[in-house]
Structures are given as structure tokens and as C-alpha cells.
Write a protein that holds these residues in place. Structure first.
Motif, PDB file in Angstrom:
ATOM      1  N   ASP A 144       3.021  15.417  41.749  1.00 10.79           N
ATOM      2  CA  ASP A 144       1.851  16.142  42.265  1.00 10.79           C
ATOM      3  C   ASP A 144       2.100  16.724  43.656  1.00 10.79           C
ATOM      4  O   ASP A 144       1.212  16.725  44.513  1.00 10.79           O
ATOM      5  N   VAL A 145       3.309  17.222  43.859  1.00  3.98           N
ATOM      6  CA  VAL A 145       3.665  17.811  45.159  1.00  3.98           C
ATOM      7  C   VAL A 145       2.731  18.981  45.489  1.00  3.98           C
ATOM      8  O   VAL A 145       2.437  19.255  46.651  1.00  3.98           O
ATOM      9  N   ASP A 146       2.232  19.642  44.420  1.00  2.00           N
ATOM     10  CA  ASP A 146       1.379  20.812  44.651  1.00  2.00           C
ATOM     11  C   ASP A 146       0.051  20.454  45.311  1.00  2.00           C
ATOM     12  O   ASP A 146      -0.622  21.322  45.836  1.00  2.00           O
ATOM     13  N   LEU A 165      -0.194  17.881  47.686  1.00  2.00           N
ATOM     14  CA  LEU A 165      -0.028  17.247  48.992  1.00  2.00           C
ATOM     15  C   LEU A 165      -0.627  18.156  50.050  1.00  2.00           C
ATOM     16  O   LEU A 165      -0.531  19.375  49.949  1.00  2.00           O
TER      17      LEU A 165
END
Lengths: 558, 432
Positions: A512-514, A516
Motif C-alpha cells: 500500500d505504498v500508494d 503512504l
């Protein structure tokens, strides 16, 4: 404000500029190189990786051919780790004129470029993937060269001789007095610090950007016509030697094995702005079709990455300016004292990476012509530091290194066999580095997964070793992925679509880097270009919110 | 006895096969290799983000099936429209009840779990070993990882958690390292090696003691998701020794929680009587009119026609190669050349022009990549549609091949897979 003092300031950290700072330092000058991005981040890192034997120019440009042949031997000797001595072939394909082979051989002989005809059967034994219908084949001494390794090892040599290298430092002003150039003002783009360098001479090696530097110096315009070349790296070495079409040079007629990949190049389109190089899908198609002409089935092979480079061609009145392929490939050294009456300034343009050392020699000679001082050039005599004499790069080098330390070190990037120790060593040396800066020197993230596994590890490592806080490490990761994408999107077909889907599953699905939170604002970028009354380039705009410059499609392999 | 052939061993294929076998169908599952579960986080994502629907930039979904119903109404081309949110909810509930040791959650509300980089990821069902990571329960977290495990940086995870708030309150997170290789003297221990070591009681204790020595007064302890592969109680043993709640944080693949789900579902399929035919890829088919008669399976050494009364095709999307885009821009479904649709029901397939590809592939990595919403449009029985008509009456599609969603960005992969698998199986067996 930092104040520095030098005999000569070199602008541009490509192969030419680095060669010049090395040459000048070896001749005893106090020399400082300033580069607005990273070393070899422009043209010198965005080519196909060919170390010319000279074969390509024997018909059209025999002088260049002879220079290439001589310099190929010099570079292979003084910077062996940057060069793989693959050898090369010139192939007359089923659709090519077989008589051109005779013209080629005669030209090679005249230019003293070693070339030998072998039978089609022998050529196919050497390179079994070649089109079996090939008509003639010639063996030459082409090699392949890693532009980043080449430039960084020249920089290391320059430093050893007292030269200074300032990366991410952009010239904002060239100070002139009545006597000519007196100094430059620059800005450190990572810290925002202003720098003033007093100097008696300036050598402009900015390649496609040389016209802009000349404008800063206030001399008559130097016309540089950036020719955009698109290149595509395939996921494997489809050939182990450089393969050239034995015909008049055209688009997409060279296939170059570099490291674990091979590169097909290149197109040639005149562009206005070297900072905005698109990678049109149509040009990628054109390269793939050209590859198909050399290697049947080429389009079914997996493509890894595409990039575009700008040729630093200086306009020559003798050719039409829409034809950048035939503009001066030869070096152009402009003495501004003679041309414009401005002392202390030389501009270098044109040329090829293979002959970078010779170009540097001519540039420093031109400086000495102006100043009247004379020192011999010794750059061809001394091996660069960190190199083992006679030990050229082999594709198995990394495997050998990892074999030695595989039980006591982690491998951060499995595709390119980058160890934790190697990565951290570089990071200690360049604490401000972006992951792209580290990539150019270590090849992090340049293999088939294009950072799918190693980039999060590298960001984690930055955090674990105190090189970045959470927000900065997240920024490093996000910038790296976004920059990789610029060269991935144009070649998104076949197996690379599968890889991309897997990478998205990792970064968005599992991590779920999108979502952060964005990094807090970085130090504002220095208003460099604006001060000169010109609008900011896209690169500068993008830098305002990221540590690494987002420039289309940086080389995967070079 | 009626026969069914399911193609694909991911979550959709396994779920469809189990459901068919449970309904009394003689069921064969053919698969080229391992399915996609070992690549997943091991959670069941139903709907995590719906920014376009909810009209706020983050679009974090609290009640997954309720929002899935709204999404289906808002976008009739979304897979949840054909599946139906209520059917999806029933199917996900069925999966949870099938694997009570491995899946937990109330179905109504999403649970928010920290990811390995410290993002706050919403999901519907989690494994019991992850449950204490629910931010609604614990907010003062110790994040602990072994130095020998390169895929988990407790520092990055904790630092990112600590710069976020949850429901208005700041999160507290501290990173700690332990020095414990998965196997003696190993510098580079992969997650799977840890999981296998943690299947053993003695290693569980050593691991837990190393963790415990680091802790201060945190409420819960986040660990990389390696707490046992076969021993489903391993995390409980660790938790007991550590003396406070522990939770697993999923890592990049191969994923230990994903492998657990894969193993459990494969075992459940075998228990239900499903015949597994591994190492077989589908290379062709035979049909009479709208009736699919057989598919040709290529196995080691031979091609064989497999006849069945009904077929479930659950091969995945681009990641598995079931959908492909070639160098010339040809976009196709590999076996049946089914008609393809993109986001919003747009027509795709055949030769895409450069302009089409420009719309499907965004130059910004972080923007939505519409290419990955491409797939097959279906009716409520999950039959592939061409101009509103089923292409075959007895071919049903489930999972990643369905058009209309970019699953990794909305976090909906497992909900769509299980929902469509159940819808396909139920259409075949006539169950309502």
C-alpha cells in the motif's frame, strides 16, 4: 556561500567533461567540474553501450573511424573494468546490398580498422540467433562499455590528481571581466547552498546543453541540435557480440550486448529541448522491427526498458539541419577567444563516447593554446584507479564476487547481484544519493523485475542505517519507482506486462505504498533558471518535490 | 454424475472447485502451476479504497460490502455489479467458515493493518496471527524484525507509522532488531526459511525470547509474517512467550500467509473430492455452437481433450499470462479469444493503436493504469458476454480475468475472486 578557487572550471559531468577534468588535473591544473545532475546522467548514460571499433564510420567518416580504432584500444587498457571486449560483426542481411561489403572492407583497410570477412556459416556458429539467410559477415573489434563506470573511474582518477567533482551543482552565472572569464556562480541543488568559484578558464562540456552554457557566458550562440535517439534493452543477451548492419548507417541497426542485457539502437529525431525527451511507442516499434531484421523472433523476446538520449551535435553549415545523423560526429572545439573575443572560454561539442579521452585532450590543448602554457597530455598512459590492468569486464564478474561473499552478506538486488555491503559503501560515499544515483553506479533495480523487490529493501536499508527518516525513505522509494516507469511504460508488452502486474501487486496490493503520506516539503529548489529570465524546465519543476530528477527513460544498462 | 472442469489454482479456481464438489459435482481442477495465493498478502480484501465513489481523495472504505453495493450501482461494468455485493458477502462468509483456523473478521467492517512499509491498509478478513495489528485495538506498537531478513525493515515500518494518525490520534511505533538467523550462520535468510524454522517448538522459544528482551512497554508487537507455515499455532506460542499480543505484517512474495491459505484451500479441495491435475496448460478447446465440449490440456508429453458438462475458467489476468499484450499492440485472452472490455465497459481487444495504449497506460506510475482493468465482461452467471449474449452457455469466468477493476489499487482482489467463483459454481449447480 562557499568560495572556491581553480585554474579551470569544467561545466558538464558527462564523459567529455570528466575526461577534461582528469586531463587538466593530470597536467597540474587546479580543476573543478560542476554538473547540474549526477555524473553520466545525461547523454553519457543514455546510449547503446557500443565501444566503437571504427567499423561503423569506415565509409562515411574515415577520420572518425581511425580515431575510434585507436581510442578503443586506449580505453580498453586504461579503464578495463568499464569495457567488455565482446568483438563485433557487420552483417550483410538478405535485403542488403552485398557489394557494400567490398566498400566496407576497402574503407576499413584505408582507415586501419581491423576487419576480416568470415563465412556466413562461421558467423552463425558465433551468433546462432542471426538471420540464417545472411549473405556476408565481417568480424571487427567492437566492444561494449558501461558509460557510468567509464565516467566514474575517470572521475576517481581526476580526484587522485587533485581535481574536484561537484555533482548536483548548477551554474547560474558566468562572471566575466575585461580579460575574459573570471569565475562562475553555482548552486548546490541538493542543499540550496550558493557556490562561487574564481577561475581563469572555463571549458564548456555540457553536450546537448552546451548552447545554454555559451549563452550564460554571453558569447554568440553556439548552435547545438539535440538528436534524440531511442534505445530498447532486451532482457537477455540475444547476442554475445556487437551486431551491426553492414549498410549505410540507419535507424536501429546496432545490437549491443551489455552486462546481462542487449540493447537495440537507435532512432534519430531532431528535438528542440534535451530536457524533454519523449519515448514514442512508434519509435520503440521501429527499433523492435529493426531487431527483427537482425534476429528473427526479436519481437517475441522480452523487452526490459527503453530510454532516450540526446546526441550533442554541433551544427555544421555543410549539412541540412534536419539530418542530425550526418552532422559533425567529429569533435568540434570552439575557441571563443578567436571566435568571439572572449578569453578563457572553450566549448567542446560533437564526438562520440569512444573518443571522449581524445576530445578531452583536444579541449585542454585548446585551453593551453590560448594561455600559452604547455604540458603533455598523459591520460592515455595511466590506468584509472580501482582497475586491474588487463582485466576487462566479463558478464560473470558479479557472480564471481558474490561467490566470494555469499555466505556473509545479503544480496539486496538479486537481478543484478548487488550486495548490501556494496550498496552501503556507495551510500556512505554519497550520503545525499537518490536510489537512481545509486543505481547508476551499482545497477540496483536494473534487471528483469525493475526494482520490484530491491527498491523497498533499499528504502528500508536507508531507514535502518539512519541515512533517511521514514518520509525521506518513502520519497526515495516512490521517486525510484516513478522514474523506472518512464522507461517501462513505452515497452509495456509481452512478459514485462506480467512483471509490471506483479510489481503493482507488491507495491500497491501488499505494501500500500500508494497510500503512504507524502514526504514533507524538501528544501526548495534554487531558482536557477528563473534568475536568468527563462522559464523553469520540467526537470526543475519536478525536482521541487523530489530528490531525484525525473528525466524520461534513463538507461537500464548503460 | 455431472462433471465440471475448473481451470486455475488461485483463490477463484480453488473456491469454485470446492463449491462444485461440495454440491456433488465430479470436479477436476487443472492448473499450470501454483496459483496466485502465494503472491498475495494472505488477507481477504473486498474493497479498501473507492475514491471516485466516496468523493474524497483517500477514499478509505469502512464497510466493504455496503460500499461494494454502491460501487456496483455507480459503475455497472465493475465485477461487483455482475456478482452482486450480497452474493459476494455470502461467498466471503462461506470462505471464512471453510477456514475457521485461518480467517477471521466480521464481514461488516474493514480492519486496518500496518504494511511492511508502515502504510495503513484496509482489508476485510485477516489471519488470526495478524488480528492484533488492527489499529482499532492497539496503538502503541513495537515493530521487531531480524537483521538477517532483508524484506522487512522495522525502522521504515515504524517510522512511517509514527508519522500517521489513526482516527485522530497519533500512532506510536518503535523499531527493534533481533539478531537471529533462520538457520545457523546465515546472513541472508528468506521469509520462508524463518517460517519453516518457526514450525519448530525450540526455535519458536528462541525467537520469542529474542523479541521479548527488546521490548519496553508497548501494547502489541508487530513481527514479519513468518510465524510458522505448517504449525498454525506457532504465532500463539510466540505470543505466549512474548507475553503480549503479537501480530504478523505481510511481506512481499513469496508470502507465508498466502502459502498458508494456498495449502489450506488445496487440502480442502482434496477433502471435498476435487481431482487436481497440476502441470497442465490449456491450449485449445472444442465447441458445438454455444456449448463448450472440451478443452485441450497440454501435459508432459501429450495433449489431451478434457470433456465436461460445465467449465470454470479462472486463470488470472495479465500477471499469469492469461491476458496478453504483444509488441504490435494486440490485446487478447489467450485460450478462447473472448471479447475484452476495459474500465467503464469500453471495448478492447484486437489491435490497439498507439493512442489507445496511451489511454490505457498512464505515463505517471502512481496514476491508475487502466490497462489492468481489462478483461472479460460477464452476465450474472459469470458467462462471458459478446454484445450482451453469452459466448458459451457452459463456460463461466471467475477471478482476475473479469473486466472492470484495478484490484491492487482498490484492494478488492480476493472479494472479486471468491464472489465470482461462488457465483459461477452456483450458476452451474443451480444453487441460489
Amino acid at each position: 556561500m562557499r568560495k572556491l578557487n581553480a585554474d579551470v572550471v569544467v561545466v558538464g559531468g558527462g564523459s567529455t567533461g570528466t575526461g577534461v577534468v582528469r586531463d587538466a588535473a593530470m597536467r597540474g591544473y587546479r580543476a573543478i567540474l560542476v554538473e547540474r545532475a549526477d555524473l553520466a546522467q545525461g547523454t553519457s548514460g543514455r546510449f547503446h553501450g557500443l565501444l566503437h571499433s571504427g567499423g561503423r564510420y569506415v565509409v562515411a567518416d574515415p577520420l572518425s573511424a581511425a580515431e575510434c580504432a585507436a581510442e578503443n584500444a586506449v580505453i580498453s587498457r586504461i579503464q578495463p573494468a568499464a569495457v567488455e571486449r565482446t568483438g563485433g560483426l557487420f552483417i550483410v542481411g538478405p535485403g542488403d546490398d552485398p557489394d557494400f561489403g567490398d566498400v566496407f572492407l576497402a574503407g576499413a583497410k584505408a582507415a586501419q580498422v581491423p576487419a576480416e570477412e568470415i563465412s556466413p556459416g562461421a558467423a552463425l556458429r558465433l551468433e546462432p540467433r542471426l538471420d540464417p539467410k545472411l549473405r556476408r559477415a565481417f568480424q571487427v573489434l567492437d566492444g561494449t562499455v558501461d558509460g557510468w563506470q567509464l565516467v566514474w573511474s575517470a572521475a576517481a582518477s581526476a580526484r587522485l590528481w587533485g581535481g574536484q567533482i561537484l555533482t548536483y551543482t548548477e551554474i547560474v552565472e558566468i562572471i566575466r571581466g575585461s580579460e575574459g572569464v573570471r569565475g562562475v556562480r553555482a548552486v548546490d541543488r541538493k542543499t540550496g547552498e550558493a557556490i562561487e568559484i574564481e577561475c581563469g578558464f572555463l571549458i564548456n562540456c555540457a553536450g546537448p546543453w552546451a548552447g545554454r552554457v555559451a549563452t550564460l557566458a554571453g558569447v554568440r550562440p553556439v548552435e547545438v541540435v539535440p538528436g534524440r535517439g531511442v534505445m530498447v534493452a532486451m532482457a537477455h543477451r540475444l547476442v554475445n557480440r556487437v551486431v551491426n548492419r553492414c549498410a549505410k548507417p540507419a535507424d536501429g541497426d546496432i545490437l549491443v550486448p551489455v552486462h546481462t542485457v542487449c540493447v537495440i539502437g537507435t532512432t534519430d529525431v531532431k528535438v528542440a529541448d534535451p530536457d524533454n525527451l519523449a519515448i514514442p511507442r512508434a519509435e520503440v516499434r521501429q527499433m523492435l522491427e529493426a531487431g527483427e531484421a537482425l534476429i528473427p523472433g526479436f519481437q517475441q523476446a522480452r523487452a526490459l526498458h527503453a530510454w532516450a538520449g540526446a546526441r550533442p551535435l554541433v551544427k555544421d553549415d555543410r549539412v541540412d539541419d534536419s539530418d542530425t545523423r550526418h552532422m559533425s560526429r567529429g569533435m568540434a572545439v570552439i575557441d571563443h577567444a578567436a571566435r568571439d573575443g572572449v578569453a578563457g572560454l572553450v566549448t567542446v561539442g560533437g564526438g562520440k563516447l569512444t573518443t571522449y579521452r581524445l576530445m578531452a585532450q583536444h579541449a585542454v590543448d585548446a585551453m593551453e593554446n590560448q594561455t600559452g602554457r604547455r604540458h603533455p597530455c598523459r591520460t592515455a598512459d595511466e590506468i584509472c584507479p580501482g582497475q586491474t590492468p588487463g582485466r576487462n569486464y566479463l558478464v560473470s564478474c558479479r557472480l564471481q564476487e558474490r561467490e566470494a561473499d555469499r555466505l556473509d552478506d545479503q544480496i539486496i538486488c538479486e537481478c543484478e547481484l548487488v550486495s548490501r555491503r556494496a550498496l552501503l559503501g556507495l551510500w556512505d560515499e554519497f550520503p545525499q544519493a537518490s536510489l537512481d544515483d545509486l543505481r547508476r553506479q551499482s545497477r540496483l533495480g536494473m534487471g528483469p523485475c525493475q526494482g520490484g523487490f530491491c527498491s523497498a529493501r533499499a528504502a528500508g536499508l536507508a531507514c535502518a542505517t539512519g541515512k533517511a527518516d521514514g518520509a525521506q525513505a518513502t520519497g526515495l522509494l516512490r521517486d525510484f519507482l516513478a522514474n523506472r516507469w518512464l522507461g517501462l511504460a513505452p515497452v509495456l508488452y509481452g512478459d514485462q506486462v506480467r512483471q509490471t502486474a506483479l510489481d503493482y501487486w507488491i507495491f500497491q496490493g501488499a505494501l500500500d505504498v500508494d497510500h503512504l503520506p507524502a514526504a514533507p516539503n524538501r528544501p526548495a529548489e534554487p531558482p536557477a533558471a528563473e534568475d536568468q529570465g527563462s522559464p523553469p524546465t520540467r526537470r526543475q519543476a519536478s525536482l521541487a518535490c523530489s530528490a531525484g530528477p525525473a528525466v524520461a527513460g534513463e538507461g537500464v544498462s548503460l | 454424475m455431472a462433471t465440471a472442469l475448473v481451470i486455475g489454482a488461485g483463490l477463484a479456481g480453488l473456491a469454485a472447485a470446492i463449491r462444485l464438489a461440495q454440491a456433488g459435482w465430479q470436479t477436476t481442477l487443472a492448473s499450470k502451476g501454483l496459483g496466485g495465493l502465494p503472491l498475495s498478502a494472505g488477507t481477504v480484501d473486498v474493497l479498501g479504497y473507492a475514491p471516485a465513489l466516496l468523493g474524497d481523495p483517500t477514499g478509505r472504505v469502512a464497510r466493504p460490502f455496503e460500499t461494494a453495493a454502491a460501487l456496483a450501482a455507480h459503475d455497472p461494468s465493475h465485477p461487483y455489479a455482475a456478482i452482486g455485493a450480497d452474493r459476494a458477502e455470502a461467498a466471503v462468509g462461506w470462505l471464512r467458515d471453510l477456514l475457521p483456523e485461518l480467517l477471521t473478521g466480521d464481514l461488516k467492517t474493514n480492519i486496518t493493518l500496518p504494511t511492511a512499509v508502515g502504510a495503513l491498509r484496509p482489508t476485510c478478513l485477516v489471519q488470526p496471527a495478524m488480528a492484533a495489528g488492527d489499529l482499532a485495538q492497539n496503538r502503541s506498537l513495537a515493530i521487531v524484525g531480524p537483521s538477517q531478513l532483508k524484506d522487512f525493515s522495522p525502522e521504515l515500518c515504524a517510522a512511517n507509522l509514527a508519522r500517521q494518525t489513526w482516527q485522530g490520534r497519533p500512532l506510536l511505533a518503535t523499531a527493534y532488531r533481533i539478531d537471529l538467523p533462520a538457520r545457523p550462520d546465515e546472513a541472508d535468510s528468506p521469509a520462508l526459511a524463518y517460517a519453516r524454522s518457526l514450525d519448530q517448538t525450540a526455535y519458536q522459544r528462541r525467537f520469542a525470547e529474542a523479541v521479548k528482551r527488546r521490548l519496553k512497554d508497548e501494547e502489541a508487537v508487530g513481527l514479519p509474517a513468518v510465524l510458522g507455515l505448517r504449525d498454525r499455532q506457532a504465532w500463539l506460542e510466540v505470543q505466549e512467550s512474548v507475553g503480549r499480543p503479537v501480530f504478523e505484517i505481510p511481506l512481499p512474495p513469496p508470502s507465508v500467509p498466502g502459502l498458508r491459505l494456498n495449502d489450506a484451500l488445496t487440502a480442502a479441495a482434496q477433502t471435498a473430492g476435487v481431482r487436481l491435475v497440476l502441470g497442465s496448460s490449456v491450449i485449445g478447446f472444442a465447441a458445438a455452437g454455444r456449448r463448450l465440449k472440451s478443452v485441450t490440456l497440454r501435459q508432459a508429453g501429450r495433449d489431451q481433450a478434457w470433456a465436461a458438462d460445465a467449465f470454470v475458467y479462472a486463470p488470472g489476468g495479465f500477471e499469469s499470462g492469461a491476458l496478453s499484450l504483444d509488441a504490435a499492440g494486440r490485446l487478447e485472452e489467450r485460450v478462447f479469444q473472448l471479447p475484452l472490455r476495459g474500465a467503464g465497459g469500453s471495448r478492447l481487444g484486437g489491435q490497439e493503436t498507439a493512442a489507445d495504449l496511451g489511454r490505457l497506460i498512464n505515463a505517471d506510475y502512481w496514476a491508475e493504469q487502466r490497462l489492468f482493468a481489462a478483461g472479460v465482461a460477464v452476465d450474472q452467471a459469470m458467462r462471458p458476454l459478446d454484445e450482451g449474449e453469452a459466448v458459451f452457455d457452459n463456460l463461466h469466468i471467475a477471478g482476475g480475468l473479469l473486466a472492470g477493476a484495478v484490484r491492487w489499487s482498490e484492494k478488492s482482489g480476493e472479494g472479486i475472486a471468491v464472489g465470482s467463483a461462488a457465483a459461477a459454481a452456483d450458476a452451474i449447480t443451480g444453487r441460489r
